[in-house]
Write a protein that holds these residues in place. Structure first.
Motif, PDB file in Angstrom:
ATOM      1  N   ALA A 128       0.831  -1.205   0.000  1.00  0.00           N
ATOM      2  CA  ALA A 128       0.000   0.000   0.000  1.00  0.00           C
ATOM      3  C   ALA A 128       0.865   1.254   0.000  1.00  0.00           C
ATOM      4  O   ALA A 128       0.552   2.235  -0.684  1.00  0.00           O
ATOM      5  CB  ALA A 128      -0.934  -0.011   1.206  1.00  0.00           C
ATOM      6  N   ALA A 129       1.969   1.247   0.733  1.00  0.00           N
ATOM      7  CA  ALA A 129       2.868   2.407   0.779  1.00  0.00           C
ATOM      8  C   ALA A 129       3.513   2.634  -0.580  1.00  0.00           C
ATOM      9  O   ALA A 129       3.664   3.785  -1.016  1.00  0.00           O
ATOM     10  CB  ALA A 129       3.934   2.206   1.857  1.00  0.00           C
ATOM     11  N   LYS A 130       3.904   1.550  -1.266  1.00  0.00           N
ATOM     12  CA  LYS A 130       4.490   1.683  -2.611  1.00  0.00           C
ATOM     13  C   LYS A 130       3.485   2.274  -3.593  1.00  0.00           C
ATOM     14  O   LYS A 130       3.867   2.934  -4.562  1.00  0.00           O
ATOM     15  CB  LYS A 130       4.978   0.324  -3.128  1.00  0.00           C
ATOM     16  N   ASN A 131       2.219   2.042  -3.320  1.00  0.00           N
ATOM     17  CA  ASN A 131       1.158   2.581  -4.183  1.00  0.00           C
ATOM     18  C   ASN A 131       0.619   3.909  -3.656  1.00  0.00           C
ATOM     19  O   ASN A 131      -0.449   4.361  -4.081  1.00  0.00           O
ATOM     20  CB  ASN A 131       0.021   1.562  -4.327  1.00  0.00           C
ATOM     21  N   ASN A 132       1.368   4.520  -2.719  1.00  0.00           N
ATOM     22  CA  ASN A 132       1.034   5.828  -2.153  1.00  0.00           C
ATOM     23  C   ASN A 132      -0.333   5.891  -1.493  1.00  0.00           C
ATOM     24  O   ASN A 132      -1.005   6.927  -1.541  1.00  0.00           O
ATOM     25  CB  ASN A 132       1.163   6.921  -3.229  1.00  0.00           C
ATOM     26  N   ALA A 133      -0.754   4.820  -0.835  1.00  0.00           N
ATOM     27  CA  ALA A 133      -2.016   4.842  -0.093  1.00  0.00           C
ATOM     28  C   ALA A 133      -1.853   5.751   1.118  1.00  0.00           C
ATOM     29  O   ALA A 133      -0.819   5.730   1.805  1.00  0.00           O
ATOM     30  CB  ALA A 133      -2.394   3.440   0.347  1.00  0.00           C
ATOM     31  N   SER A 134      -2.845   6.542   1.391  1.00  0.00           N
ATOM     32  CA  SER A 134      -2.803   7.516   2.480  1.00  0.00           C
ATOM     33  C   SER A 134      -2.550   6.816   3.821  1.00  0.00           C
ATOM     34  O   SER A 134      -3.268   5.890   4.191  1.00  0.00           O
ATOM     35  CB  SER A 134      -4.131   8.280   2.534  1.00  0.00           C
ATOM     36  N   GLY A 135      -1.513   7.255   4.536  1.00  0.00           N
ATOM     37  CA  GLY A 135      -1.184   6.745   5.862  1.00  0.00           C
ATOM     38  C   GLY A 135      -0.354   5.471   5.871  1.00  0.00           C
ATOM     39  O   GLY A 135       0.170   5.089   6.915  1.00  0.00           O
ATOM     40  N   ALA A 136      -0.236   4.800   4.760  1.00  0.00           N
ATOM     41  CA  ALA A 136       0.464   3.517   4.718  1.00  0.00           C
ATOM     42  C   ALA A 136       1.963   3.676   4.948  1.00  0.00           C
ATOM     43  O   ALA A 136       2.588   2.823   5.590  1.00  0.00           O
ATOM     44  CB  ALA A 136       0.200   2.803   3.400  1.00  0.00           C
ATOM     45  N   LYS A 137       2.560   4.753   4.450  1.00  0.00           N
ATOM     46  CA  LYS A 137       4.006   4.931   4.575  1.00  0.00           C
ATOM     47  C   LYS A 137       4.433   5.034   6.039  1.00  0.00           C
ATOM     48  O   LYS A 137       5.424   4.425   6.450  1.00  0.00           O
ATOM     49  CB  LYS A 137       4.454   6.168   3.792  1.00  0.00           C
ATOM     50  N   VAL A 138       3.692   5.773   6.828  1.00  0.00           N
ATOM     51  CA  VAL A 138       4.022   5.942   8.247  1.00  0.00           C
ATOM     52  C   VAL A 138       3.960   4.593   8.973  1.00  0.00           C
ATOM     53  O   VAL A 138       4.849   4.248   9.750  1.00  0.00           O
ATOM     54  CB  VAL A 138       3.061   6.957   8.916  1.00  0.00           C
TER      55      VAL A 138
END
Length: 157
Positions: A128-138
């Motif tokens: 999800a973070a690789k796909n820039n999903a909101s909040g996933a990177k954190v």
């Protein structure tokens, strides 16, 4: 191993509390009769296994009927007490070993299943973070701290 959830039961809190009280009760009851050995002492002690038990029983019988052969540094009373204690403790050790083995297996499997679920979640969050999903990177960065320093190392130039 399959993705099946093997440990699919949960101990109700009231039951867990009762179990903890019984464990404490048993610990308090038996504790005064137990000793604790160091790791070194465990290595050095001459252990009596199942195959030695008949030899010990027979030796005790002979020592009782022929005490003249008992070395002066061995007391017949101590020999009898130790052998009786082995027999008595065996009635506790065997069922407790079975219980402990099952408890350890259940604990191990519960932990494995929880860890597998956590890893699955982490992998999903990374995607999800690789796909820039909101909040996933954190979330991915926070959970990724667990694996910092692991994995493939970049080769120095």
């Amino acid at each position: 191993m399959s993705m099946e959830n093997v440990v699919a039961v949960q101990i109700p809190p009231a039951e867990l509390k009762k179990m903890q009280a019984k464990v404490k009760e048993l610990t308090d009851l038996i504790g005064p009769y137990l000793i604790s050995l160091t790791a070194q002492q465990r290595k050095e002690v001459l252990a009596m296994g199942d195959s030695s038990e008949p030899f010990v029983a027979k030796s005790l019988d002979y020592a009782k009927s022929n005490p003249e052969f008992l070395p002066g540094y061995n007391k017949l009373e101590d020999f009898e007490i130790d052998y009786t204690e082995v027999k008595d403790l065996t009635t506790l050790v065997r069922p407790l070993n079975q219980l402990t083995a099952n408890l350890n297996d259940t604990h191990l499997m519960s932990g494995a299943e929880a860890y597998r679920a956590a890893r699955n979640y982490y992998e999903s969050v990374k995607v999800a973070a690789k796909n820039n999903a909101s909040g996933a990177k954190v979330i991915s960065e926070d959970l990724g701290k667990r694996f910092a320093g692991q994995g493939k190392k970049a080769k120095a130039a």
